[in-house]
Design a protein around this motif. Structure first.
Motif, PDB file in Angstrom:
ATOM      1  N   TRP A 132      62.612  30.054  35.175  1.00 15.09           N
ATOM      2  CA  TRP A 132      63.935  29.797  35.493  1.00 15.09           C
ATOM      3  C   TRP A 132      64.157  28.394  34.956  1.00 15.09           C
ATOM      4  O   TRP A 132      65.142  27.754  35.241  1.00 15.09           O
ATOM      5  CB  TRP A 132      63.901  29.730  36.989  1.00 15.09           C
ATOM      6  N   ALA A 133      63.564  27.794  33.833  1.00 14.29           N
ATOM      7  CA  ALA A 133      63.906  26.500  33.262  1.00 14.29           C
ATOM      8  C   ALA A 133      65.279  26.798  32.640  1.00 14.29           C
ATOM      9  O   ALA A 133      65.411  27.645  32.082  1.00 14.29           O
ATOM     10  CB  ALA A 133      62.805  25.932  32.406  1.00 14.29           C
ATOM     11  N   PRO A 134      65.827  25.667  32.335  1.00 19.53           N
ATOM     12  CA  PRO A 134      67.266  25.614  31.528  1.00 19.53           C
ATOM     13  C   PRO A 134      66.773  25.629  29.957  1.00 19.53           C
ATOM     14  O   PRO A 134      65.608  25.107  29.748  1.00 19.53           O
ATOM     15  CB  PRO A 134      67.917  24.348  31.922  1.00 19.53           C
ATOM     16  N   SER A 135      67.685  26.092  29.376  1.00 20.43           N
ATOM     17  CA  SER A 135      67.496  26.079  27.869  1.00 20.43           C
ATOM     18  C   SER A 135      68.749  26.306  27.098  1.00 20.43           C
ATOM     19  O   SER A 135      69.673  26.874  27.624  1.00 20.43           O
ATOM     20  CB  SER A 135      66.441  27.216  27.457  1.00 20.43           C
ATOM     21  N   CYS A 136      68.759  25.846  25.779  1.00 16.96           N
ATOM     22  CA  CYS A 136      70.046  25.673  25.024  1.00 16.96           C
ATOM     23  C   CYS A 136      70.436  27.168  24.951  1.00 16.96           C
ATOM     24  O   CYS A 136      69.681  27.859  24.386  1.00 16.96           O
ATOM     25  CB  CYS A 136      69.807  25.029  23.866  1.00 16.96           C
ATOM     26  N   TYR A 137      71.886  27.365  25.218  1.00 16.60           N
ATOM     27  CA  TYR A 137      72.537  28.937  25.129  1.00 16.60           C
ATOM     28  C   TYR A 137      71.575  29.669  25.879  1.00 16.60           C
ATOM     29  O   TYR A 137      71.845  30.898  25.714  1.00 16.60           O
ATOM     30  CB  TYR A 137      72.682  29.182  23.617  1.00 16.60           C
ATOM     31  N   GLY A 138      70.933  29.406  26.847  1.00 15.03           N
ATOM     32  CA  GLY A 138      70.263  30.370  27.744  1.00 15.03           C
ATOM     33  C   GLY A 138      69.228  31.124  26.781  1.00 15.03           C
ATOM     34  O   GLY A 138      68.761  32.202  27.134  1.00 15.03           O
ATOM     35  N   LYS A 195      61.193  28.771  16.887  1.00 14.09           N
ATOM     36  CA  LYS A 195      61.863  27.837  15.695  1.00 14.09           C
ATOM     37  C   LYS A 195      63.197  28.026  15.575  1.00 14.09           C
ATOM     38  O   LYS A 195      63.958  27.070  15.164  1.00 14.09           O
ATOM     39  CB  LYS A 195      61.096  27.938  14.532  1.00 14.09           C
ATOM     40  N   ASN A 196      63.469  29.397  15.850  1.00 16.25           N
ATOM     41  CA  ASN A 196      65.037  29.691  15.765  1.00 16.25           C
ATOM     42  C   ASN A 196      65.642  30.346  17.006  1.00 16.25           C
ATOM     43  O   ASN A 196      64.742  30.881  17.846  1.00 16.25           O
ATOM     44  CB  ASN A 196      65.072  30.663  14.300  1.00 16.25           C
ATOM     45  N   PHE A 197      67.014  30.237  17.126  1.00 13.36           N
ATOM     46  CA  PHE A 197      67.603  30.879  18.259  1.00 13.36           C
ATOM     47  C   PHE A 197      67.382  32.501  17.791  1.00 13.36           C
ATOM     48  O   PHE A 197      67.129  33.070  16.635  1.00 13.36           O
ATOM     49  CB  PHE A 197      69.083  30.500  18.265  1.00 13.36           C
ATOM     50  N   ARG A 198      67.320  33.287  18.992  1.00  9.46           N
ATOM     51  CA  ARG A 198      67.339  34.664  19.099  1.00  9.46           C
ATOM     52  C   ARG A 198      68.565  35.266  18.276  1.00  9.46           C
ATOM     53  O   ARG A 198      68.276  36.205  17.377  1.00  9.46           O
ATOM     54  CB  ARG A 198      67.260  35.419  20.219  1.00  9.46           C
ATOM     55  N   ASP A 199      69.656  34.664  18.258  1.00 14.53           N
ATOM     56  CA  ASP A 199      70.801  34.932  17.414  1.00 14.53           C
ATOM     57  C   ASP A 199      70.925  34.087  16.160  1.00 14.53           C
ATOM     58  O   ASP A 199      71.200  33.142  16.120  1.00 14.53           O
ATOM     59  CB  ASP A 199      72.140  34.750  18.324  1.00 14.53           C
ATOM     60  N   TRP A 220      66.352  22.260  19.685  1.00  9.18           N
ATOM     61  CA  TRP A 220      66.290  22.139  21.221  1.00  9.18           C
ATOM     62  C   TRP A 220      65.050  22.818  21.618  1.00  9.18           C
ATOM     63  O   TRP A 220      64.511  22.711  22.784  1.00  9.18           O
ATOM     64  CB  TRP A 220      67.527  22.117  21.886  1.00  9.18           C
ATOM     65  N   SER A 221      64.352  23.731  20.855  1.00 14.91           N
ATOM     66  CA  SER A 221      63.315  24.394  21.486  1.00 14.91           C
ATOM     67  C   SER A 221      62.206  23.964  22.139  1.00 14.91           C
ATOM     68  O   SER A 221      61.724  24.146  23.123  1.00 14.91           O
ATOM     69  CB  SER A 221      63.002  25.639  20.423  1.00 14.91           C
ATOM     70  N   SER A 222      61.694  22.937  21.391  1.00  9.70           N
ATOM     71  CA  SER A 222      60.679  22.022  22.051  1.00  9.70           C
ATOM     72  C   SER A 222      61.019  21.365  23.449  1.00  9.70           C
ATOM     73  O   SER A 222      59.961  21.312  24.251  1.00  9.70           O
ATOM     74  CB  SER A 222      59.788  21.010  20.970  1.00  9.70           C
ATOM     75  N   TYR A 223      62.195  20.893  23.348  1.00  6.68           N
ATOM     76  CA  TYR A 223      62.586  20.074  24.525  1.00  6.68           C
ATOM     77  C   TYR A 223      62.539  21.317  25.686  1.00  6.68           C
ATOM     78  O   TYR A 223      62.340  21.027  26.829  1.00  6.68           O
ATOM     79  CB  TYR A 223      63.962  19.739  24.340  1.00  6.68           C
ATOM     80  N   ASP A 224      63.030  22.429  25.282  1.00  8.14           N
ATOM     81  CA  ASP A 224      63.371  23.391  26.718  1.00  8.14           C
ATOM     82  C   ASP A 224      61.962  24.094  26.783  1.00  8.14           C
ATOM     83  O   ASP A 224      61.718  23.991  28.048  1.00  8.14           O
ATOM     84  CB  ASP A 224      64.264  24.594  25.789  1.00  8.14           C
ATOM     85  N   THR A 225      61.051  24.204  25.707  1.00  5.30           N
ATOM     86  CA  THR A 225      59.924  24.640  26.260  1.00  5.30           C
ATOM     87  C   THR A 225      59.016  23.525  27.032  1.00  5.30           C
ATOM     88  O   THR A 225      58.283  23.743  27.969  1.00  5.30           O
ATOM     89  CB  THR A 225      58.880  25.100  25.028  1.00  5.30           C
ATOM     90  N   GLY A 226      59.170  22.230  26.686  1.00  2.00           N
ATOM     91  CA  GLY A 226      58.825  21.387  27.781  1.00  2.00           C
ATOM     92  C   GLY A 226      59.257  21.152  29.001  1.00  2.00           C
ATOM     93  O   GLY A 226      58.336  21.116  29.922  1.00  2.00           O
ATOM     94  N   ALA A 227      60.568  21.597  29.206  1.00  2.14           N
ATOM     95  CA  ALA A 227      60.939  21.886  30.531  1.00  2.14           C
ATOM     96  C   ALA A 227      60.322  22.841  31.286  1.00  2.14           C
ATOM     97  O   ALA A 227      60.077  22.776  32.364  1.00  2.14           O
ATOM     98  CB  ALA A 227      62.679  22.006  30.646  1.00  2.14           C
TER      99      ALA A 227
END
Length: 184
Positions: free
Chosen positions: A36-42, A88-92, A100-107
Motif C-alpha cells: 500500500w505504499a505510494p508510487s509514481c503514477y501508481g 527500471k522502467n514504467f509498466r507503460d 523514481w522507482s528506487s524512491y518508491d521501493t524505499g517507501a
C-alpha cells in the motif's frame, strides 16, 4: 501504537533469536504493509523475493551465501531474508525510465519495516551482498535493480537499540530556502 512512537521504536539490530519463527500471517502483513505504499503514477515498481528459513532452507542459504561475511555473522539467526528490487522502467513503456522507482521501493520497504516493528519483529536492510550473484541465483530480470537485502526476525532477548543519535533538525530541514551551515 502511535505512528511516531512506532517510527522511533524501529531500529536495525544485529542479534536475532533463531528459536522464534515468523508466521505466514506475519509475512502476509509485511506484504500488505509494502503493497500500500505510494508510487509514481501508481506503478508499484517494487518486487520482493522472500526466502523463509523455515519453509525453504535451500533458498535461504542461497541468499545467505550472497551476503558479505560481515553480514553473515549477524544474519545467521533471522527467519527471513528478503531481496528488494525496483523496476527500471514504467509498466507503460511509453513513459520510459522510472527515475523514481528506487524512491518508491524505499517507501514500500520502509512500510514493511514499520509493519515488522508493529508486530514485535526486527527488520534490518543491508547493502553488503554480491549483486551479480543475487541476480544470477534468483533469476532477477535485467529490467529490475536489486536495491537491498533485508533480514527479518525476532530480536534476541536483551537486544535493543543502542543510543541512537540523529542530526539536529536544523541541519536537515529548512523553511523557504536551503540554509548553509552557518545559518545563512
Amino acid at each position: 501504537m502511535d505512528l511516531l512512537d512506532l517510527i522511533i521504536k524501529r531500529y536495525s539490530g544485529r542479534s536475532y533469536d533463531g528459536t522464534r519463527v515468523v508466521t505466514q500471517e506475519q509475512i502476509d502483513m509485511l506484504i500488505e504493509a509494502a503493497r500500500w505504499a505510494p508510487s509514481c503514477y501508481g506503478d508499484e515498481p517494487w518486487r520482493y523475493v522472500i526466502c523463509n528459513k523455515q519453509k525453504n532452507l535451500n533458498s535461504w542459504n542461497t541468499l545467505f551465501n550472497c551476503l558479505t561475511q560481515k553480514n553473515q555473522k549477524w544474519v545467521k539467526d533471522c527467519t527471513l531474508l528478503i531481496i528488494c528490487c525496483s523496476a527500471k522502467n514504467f509498466r507503460d513503456l511509453s513513459r520510459g525510465s522510472n527515475n523514481w522507482s528506487s524512491y518508491d521501493t524505499g517507501a514500500a520497504t520502509y512500510g514493511m519495516m514499520l509493519g515488522a516493528t508493529s508486530m514485535g519483529l526486527m527488520a534490518h536492510q543491508m547493502a553488503g551482498f554480491d549483486k551479480g550473484k543475487v541476480i544470477a541465483e534468483f533469476g532477477i530480470p535485467e529490467d529490475f535493480d536489486v536495491t537491498s537485502v533485508m533480514a527479518v526476525g525476532y530480536a534476541k532477548e536483551g537486544e535493543g537499540p543502542s543510543e541512537r543519535k540523529r542530526r539536529p533538525i536544523k541541519e536537515m530541514f529548512f523553511y523557504d530556502k536551503w540554509l548553509k551551515k552557518d545559518g545563512n
